[in-house]
Design a protein around this motif. Structure first.
Motif, short mmCIF file in Angstrom:
data_model
loop_
_atom_site.label_atom_id
_atom_site.label_comp_id
_atom_site.label_asym_id
_atom_site.label_seq_id
_atom_site.Cartn_x
_atom_site.Cartn_y
_atom_site.Cartn_z
N SER A 57 45.20 48.18 35.95
CA SER A 57 44.53 47.38 34.61
C SER A 57 43.10 47.03 34.79
N ILE A 58 42.74 46.57 36.08
CA ILE A 58 41.45 45.83 36.02
C ILE A 58 40.47 46.99 35.94
N ALA A 59 40.98 48.34 36.75
CA ALA A 59 39.97 49.33 36.63
C ALA A 59 39.64 49.83 35.17
N VAL A 65 40.43 37.18 43.49
CA VAL A 65 40.33 37.84 42.17
C VAL A 65 41.59 37.06 41.41
N ILE A 66 41.51 36.69 40.06
CA ILE A 66 42.39 36.24 39.26
C ILE A 66 42.52 37.01 37.68
N VAL A 67 43.58 37.19 37.38
CA VAL A 67 43.87 37.90 36.06
C VAL A 67 44.32 36.77 35.19
N LEU A 96 44.78 41.10 30.45
CA LEU A 96 43.62 40.79 29.40
C LEU A 96 42.17 40.77 29.83
N GLY A 97 42.03 40.38 31.08
CA GLY A 97 40.92 40.14 31.86
C GLY A 97 41.09 39.83 33.19
N PHE A 98 40.00 39.65 33.83
CA PHE A 98 39.82 39.09 35.26
C PHE A 98 38.62 38.53 35.52
N VAL A 110 28.49 31.81 46.25
CA VAL A 110 29.51 32.78 45.99
C VAL A 110 29.09 33.39 44.68
N GLU A 111 29.08 34.80 44.67
CA GLU A 111 28.85 35.29 43.09
C GLU A 111 29.89 35.44 42.42
N CYS A 112 29.94 35.02 41.09
CA CYS A 112 31.25 35.37 40.14
C CYS A 112 30.97 36.29 39.08
N SER A 113 31.99 37.01 38.64
CA SER A 113 32.03 37.81 37.41
C SER A 113 33.40 37.77 36.65
N VAL A 114 33.11 37.91 35.40
CA VAL A 114 34.35 37.91 34.66
C VAL A 114 34.37 38.64 33.39
N PHE A 115 35.51 39.40 33.14
CA PHE A 115 35.65 40.58 32.14
C PHE A 115 36.78 40.40 31.38
#
Ligand SMILES: CC(C)(COP(=O)(O)OP(=O)(O)OC[C@H]1O[C@@H](n2cnc3c(N)ncnc32)[C@H](O)[C@@H]1OP(=O)(O)O)[C@@H](O)C(=O)NCCC(=O)NCCS
Length: 161
Positions: free
Chosen positions: A13-15, A52-54, A62-64, A80-85
């Protein structure tokens, strides 16, 4: 909607969410989709403080959001580097804000001092989301990427904890 830690079973799902950005958008600087194995490896590399959280609803992801190492040199270890999708068909429902807020709390709990987000291609939605969560712009790296025949900027945003 529930926000929980990601497991290896979330890799597909993340991919799917990530690969849409990789193939169709300039928000990420990958030029080809991640394989399932690469996505699994990415997840395995993020456990504990880097994690990683979802966001999940009725069994669907729906996102991570993720916390990744910022730089390998040891004096950077408090950053720390963060990202959100978020899935494209579920934007503007508050999912990105919920994920980013929770990953910030995770970073605080694990003792990080500084969060960095590197936002590709003048991505207004992401810049605004980060501003709404207490980040500010610290600089713009101009024309550091090239995708779909265009030069891409990176907006660097920061938040101290
Ligand atoms: C950036 C992203 C995660 C935002 O997720 P989202 O779930 O749509 O955002 P939310 O609904 O939680 O919005 C929270 C706030 O962000 C800002 N925002 C989000 N999308 C916006 C847009 N298109 N334009 C302007 N502001 C926006 C607003 O301040 C919004 O608050 P509001 O709805 O009360 O006005 C989503 O657009 C996304 O996944 N984009 C593609 C991947 C990406 O660029 N990721 C960032 C890489 S670091």
């Amino acid at each position: 909607m529930e926000i929980r830690s990601a497991t290896i079973d979330d890799a597909e799902s993340i991919a799917e969410i990530y690969n849409h950005e990789a193939v169709k958008q300039s928000t990420v600087f990958d030029l080809r989709p991640r394989t399932l194995e690469e996505q699994r490896q990415w997840l395995k590399e993020r456990s504990g403080a880097h994690s990683v959280i979802v966001a999940e609803e009725f069994g669907e992801i729906l996102g991570f959001a993720a916390l990744s190492p910022f730089r390998s040199r040891p004096a950077y270890s408090t950053t720390v580097e963060c990202s959100v999708f978020v899935r494209r068909d579920r934007h503007r429902e508050g999912i990105g804000r919920a994920l980013l807020s929770q990953i910030i709390e995770h970073a605080r709990r694990h003792g990080f001092h500084c969060l960095i987000s590197r936002i590709g291609d003048d991505n207004i939605a992401s810049v605004k989301l980060h501003e709404a969560c207490g980040f500010w712009v610290v600089g713009i790296e101009r024309e550091v990427g090239r995708k779909f025949g265009r030069w891409l900027n990176v907006t660097v945003m920061q938040r101290l904890l």
